[in-house]
Motif scaffolding. Structure first.
Motif, PDB file in Angstrom:
ATOM      1  N   LEU A  93       0.835  -1.196   0.000  1.00  0.00           N
ATOM      2  CA  LEU A  93       0.000   0.000   0.000  1.00  0.00           C
ATOM      3  C   LEU A  93       0.873   1.251   0.000  1.00  0.00           C
ATOM      4  O   LEU A  93       2.005   1.237   0.497  1.00  0.00           O
ATOM      5  CB  LEU A  93      -0.916   0.007   1.232  1.00  0.00           C
ATOM      6  CG  LEU A  93      -1.840  -1.203   1.414  1.00  0.00           C
ATOM      7  CD1 LEU A  93      -2.677  -1.028   2.663  1.00  0.00           C
ATOM      8  CD2 LEU A  93      -2.718  -1.416   0.195  1.00  0.00           C
ATOM      9  N   ASP A 101      -8.045   6.117  -1.725  1.00  0.00           N
ATOM     10  CA  ASP A 101      -7.159   6.395  -2.858  1.00  0.00           C
ATOM     11  C   ASP A 101      -6.305   5.182  -3.213  1.00  0.00           C
ATOM     12  O   ASP A 101      -5.968   4.978  -4.389  1.00  0.00           O
ATOM     13  CB  ASP A 101      -6.274   7.601  -2.546  1.00  0.00           C
ATOM     14  CG  ASP A 101      -7.095   8.869  -2.329  1.00  0.00           C
ATOM     15  OD1 ASP A 101      -8.045   9.079  -3.112  1.00  0.00           O
ATOM     16  OD2 ASP A 101      -6.813   9.609  -1.379  1.00  0.00           O
ATOM     17  N   ASN A 102      -5.932   4.369  -2.212  1.00  0.00           N
ATOM     18  CA  ASN A 102      -5.176   3.149  -2.498  1.00  0.00           C
ATOM     19  C   ASN A 102      -6.007   2.188  -3.344  1.00  0.00           C
ATOM     20  O   ASN A 102      -5.517   1.604  -4.307  1.00  0.00           O
ATOM     21  CB  ASN A 102      -4.746   2.469  -1.205  1.00  0.00           C
ATOM     22  CG  ASN A 102      -3.359   2.863  -0.750  1.00  0.00           C
ATOM     23  OD1 ASN A 102      -2.359   2.382  -1.280  1.00  0.00           O
ATOM     24  ND2 ASN A 102      -3.297   3.759   0.232  1.00  0.00           N
ATOM     25  N   VAL A 103      -7.265   2.028  -2.983  1.00  0.00           N
ATOM     26  CA  VAL A 103      -8.142   1.134  -3.733  1.00  0.00           C
ATOM     27  C   VAL A 103      -8.398   1.681  -5.133  1.00  0.00           C
ATOM     28  O   VAL A 103      -8.528   0.921  -6.111  1.00  0.00           O
ATOM     29  CB  VAL A 103      -9.483   0.929  -2.982  1.00  0.00           C
ATOM     30  CG1 VAL A 103     -10.447   0.073  -3.802  1.00  0.00           C
ATOM     31  CG2 VAL A 103      -9.236   0.295  -1.615  1.00  0.00           C
ATOM     32  N   ALA A 104      -8.425   2.994  -5.262  1.00  0.00           N
ATOM     33  CA  ALA A 104      -8.752   3.632  -6.540  1.00  0.00           C
ATOM     34  C   ALA A 104      -7.613   3.616  -7.551  1.00  0.00           C
ATOM     35  O   ALA A 104      -7.844   3.864  -8.745  1.00  0.00           O
ATOM     36  CB  ALA A 104      -9.182   5.080  -6.294  1.00  0.00           C
ATOM     37  N   ILE A 105      -6.393   3.302  -7.125  1.00  0.00           N
ATOM     38  CA  ILE A 105      -5.223   3.420  -8.005  1.00  0.00           C
ATOM     39  C   ILE A 105      -5.409   2.739  -9.365  1.00  0.00           C
ATOM     40  O   ILE A 105      -5.163   3.367 -10.413  1.00  0.00           O
ATOM     41  CB  ILE A 105      -3.955   2.886  -7.297  1.00  0.00           C
ATOM     42  CG1 ILE A 105      -3.525   3.870  -6.202  1.00  0.00           C
ATOM     43  CG2 ILE A 105      -2.802   2.687  -8.295  1.00  0.00           C
ATOM     44  CD1 ILE A 105      -2.408   3.361  -5.315  1.00  0.00           C
ATOM     45  N   PRO A 106      -5.830   1.468  -9.435  1.00  0.00           N
ATOM     46  CA  PRO A 106      -5.986   0.830 -10.760  1.00  0.00           C
ATOM     47  C   PRO A 106      -6.999   1.549 -11.645  1.00  0.00           C
ATOM     48  O   PRO A 106      -6.826   1.615 -12.869  1.00  0.00           O
ATOM     49  CB  PRO A 106      -6.466  -0.593 -10.419  1.00  0.00           C
ATOM     50  CG  PRO A 106      -6.047  -0.813  -9.014  1.00  0.00           C
ATOM     51  CD  PRO A 106      -6.157   0.521  -8.354  1.00  0.00           C
ATOM     52  N   VAL A 121     -15.143   2.008  -5.728  1.00  0.00           N
ATOM     53  CA  VAL A 121     -14.372   1.946  -4.484  1.00  0.00           C
ATOM     54  C   VAL A 121     -15.306   1.823  -3.285  1.00  0.00           C
ATOM     55  O   VAL A 121     -15.051   1.047  -2.353  1.00  0.00           O
ATOM     56  CB  VAL A 121     -13.455   3.181  -4.340  1.00  0.00           C
ATOM     57  CG1 VAL A 121     -12.782   3.188  -2.960  1.00  0.00           C
ATOM     58  CG2 VAL A 121     -12.397   3.178  -5.442  1.00  0.00           C
ATOM     59  N   VAL A 149      -7.636  -3.979   2.334  1.00  0.00           N
ATOM     60  CA  VAL A 149      -7.471  -2.884   1.374  1.00  0.00           C
ATOM     61  C   VAL A 149      -6.791  -3.416   0.114  1.00  0.00           C
ATOM     62  O   VAL A 149      -7.193  -3.109  -1.014  1.00  0.00           O
ATOM     63  CB  VAL A 149      -6.637  -1.733   1.976  1.00  0.00           C
ATOM     64  CG1 VAL A 149      -6.381  -0.646   0.919  1.00  0.00           C
ATOM     65  CG2 VAL A 149      -7.343  -1.129   3.187  1.00  0.00           C
ATOM     66  N   GLY A 150      -5.746  -4.247   0.305  1.00  0.00           N
ATOM     67  CA  GLY A 150      -5.052  -4.843  -0.832  1.00  0.00           C
ATOM     68  C   GLY A 150      -5.978  -5.709  -1.679  1.00  0.00           C
ATOM     69  O   GLY A 150      -5.897  -5.705  -2.914  1.00  0.00           O
ATOM     70  N   ARG A 153      -8.322  -3.404  -3.671  1.00  0.00           N
ATOM     71  CA  ARG A 153      -7.584  -2.824  -4.799  1.00  0.00           C
ATOM     72  C   ARG A 153      -7.436  -3.849  -5.935  1.00  0.00           C
ATOM     73  O   ARG A 153      -7.586  -3.509  -7.111  1.00  0.00           O
ATOM     74  CB  ARG A 153      -6.204  -2.355  -4.333  1.00  0.00           C
ATOM     75  CG  ARG A 153      -5.342  -1.734  -5.418  1.00  0.00           C
ATOM     76  CD  ARG A 153      -3.959  -1.417  -4.890  1.00  0.00           C
ATOM     77  NE  ARG A 153      -3.314  -2.624  -4.376  1.00  0.00           N
ATOM     78  CZ  ARG A 153      -2.231  -2.607  -3.610  1.00  0.00           C
ATOM     79  NH1 ARG A 153      -1.668  -1.461  -3.245  1.00  0.00           N
ATOM     80  NH2 ARG A 153      -1.694  -3.734  -3.174  1.00  0.00           N
ATOM     81  N   ALA A 156     -10.532  -4.108  -8.061  1.00  0.00           N
ATOM     82  CA  ALA A 156     -11.054  -2.857  -8.620  1.00  0.00           C
ATOM     83  C   ALA A 156     -11.414  -2.964 -10.101  1.00  0.00           C
ATOM     84  O   ALA A 156     -12.403  -2.384 -10.554  1.00  0.00           O
ATOM     85  CB  ALA A 156     -10.056  -1.723  -8.402  1.00  0.00           C
TER      86      ALA A 156
END
Length: 347
Positions: A93, A101-106, A121, A149-150, A153, A156
């Motif tokens: 992360l 925002d971490n989940v939204a990265i892809p 998300v 969270v990982g 993500r 996603a």
């Protein structure tokens, strides 16, 4: 879904050549939760990195949905990887970004609209049980929450294949259990195929329907979890199975065993329906033998029962042979045990 065909992977570092994979073949079908287990250095992590082409094979093919990843152009490979999610052992992360925002990265990398990102998300954080942590930073989360969270993500982009590289090895037993149950939900509710790399046989026992055992860059045994747990053939597999299923005689019982004429020591494996049938009762009625139960253990695997028993038979050799044939006809696994190994009177 995922097919690995006769793959070799060689690394050369400082003039030293290392063969990480040696002719590995694996077939993960749609809907599987497929586990790959092995000790450190067996080649597990290299194998999973080949599955999404983070590493390219030296020889062999990696096919996803029937298409060879090695034949794709760079842009085609990027497109194909949208269907492959990855969960890491140490979460990976970004500490400077909040959970949302971490989940939204892809999705940001795919240039999705803000509304699409918000909806996806929000849905995923609710699914993994972290709706109230959207505004938190990774440093404010527990290990289990970080892994959730990982997982969010990794989901996603709506992948059809989810790769898990030692996803629970950094977690305590209780948290591990909750993450495994979450992976089962993902498999069932999102119809996502899961490939899990692990060194813990309890993970395989808990959620996998198929398993492959690796050693020194090769797959030494594979099959359904019930088959492999019930009849482990390779010594390494037997060692792994022993970590979750007690299937050996205790030391005190071993001390009491004598190798005598007219006695045979046999390990029996009952799977599924055979565990509820009165097979031993019918055997004794049909044949002139006696038996003594030296060991028995019951384990639940994939909602099916596995019973392991060690019996000492006594009687005429021909009658014992007929009795064992009777058991085989009823699909009972039979493994002869050498009583001389335990007979201390002859030493």
């Amino acid at each position: 879904m995922l097919e690995i065909r006769n793959v070799y992977k060689t690394f050369t570092r400082k003039g030293i050549t290392i063969e990480a994979l040696k002719g590995v073949s694996l077939n993960v079908e749609k809907g599987d939760i497929f586990g790959v287990i092995g000790y450190s250095g067996a080649g597990k992590s290299t194998l999973i990195r080949l599955a999404n082409y983070l590493e390219r094979p030296t020889e062999g093919q990696v096919l996803v949905d029937g298409f060879d990843l090695g034949e794709y152009s760079a842009s085609e490979l990027r497109e194909a990887k949208k269907n492959i999610g990855m969960i890491f052992q140490h979460f990976n992360l970004l500490e400077s970004k909040k959970v949302f925002d971490n989940v939204a990265i892809p999705l940001v990398l795919l240039k999705k609209s803000k509304e699409e990102i918000r909806q996806r998300v929000t849905e995923l954080l609710e699914f993994v049980g972290l709706s109230d942590k959207a505004g938190s930073y990774p440093s404010e989360l527990s290990g289990g929450q970080k892994q959730r969270v990982g997982i969010a993500r990794a989901l996603a982009t709506n992948p059809s294949l989810l790769l898990c590289d030692e996803a629970t090895s950094a977690l305590d037993p209780q948290t591990t259990q909750s993450i495994l149950q979450l992976l089962k939900r993902i498999n069932a509710e999102y119809n996502i195929t899961v490939l899990i790399i692990t060194h813990e046989m309890s993970v395989i026992q808990e959620i996998c329907n198929k398993v492959a055992v690796m050693e020194e860059g090769k797959i030494i045994e594979q099959g359904s979890v019930l088959e492999v747990f019930g009849h482990p053939r390779h010594q390494t597999t037997q060692n792994f199975v022993k970590t979750v299923i007690q299937n050996e005689l205790t030391a005190s019982v071993q001390q009491s065993i004598k190798a005598e004429h007219g006695r045979r020591l046999v390990k029996l494996h009952f799977l599924g329906e055979s565990t509820t049938e009165p097979v031993l009762y019918e055997m004794v009625r049909a044949y002139d033998i006696k038996f003594n139960i030296l060991f028995a253990n019951t384990t639940e695997i994939q909602e099916k029962t596995l019973v392991t028993m060690i019996l000492q038979f006594s009687g005429e050799s021909a009658e014992i042979g007929k009795a064992l044939e009777f058991l085989e006809q009823h699909e009972i696994g039979i493994e002869e045990v050498d009583a001389n190994v335990f007979d201390h009177s002859n030493r």
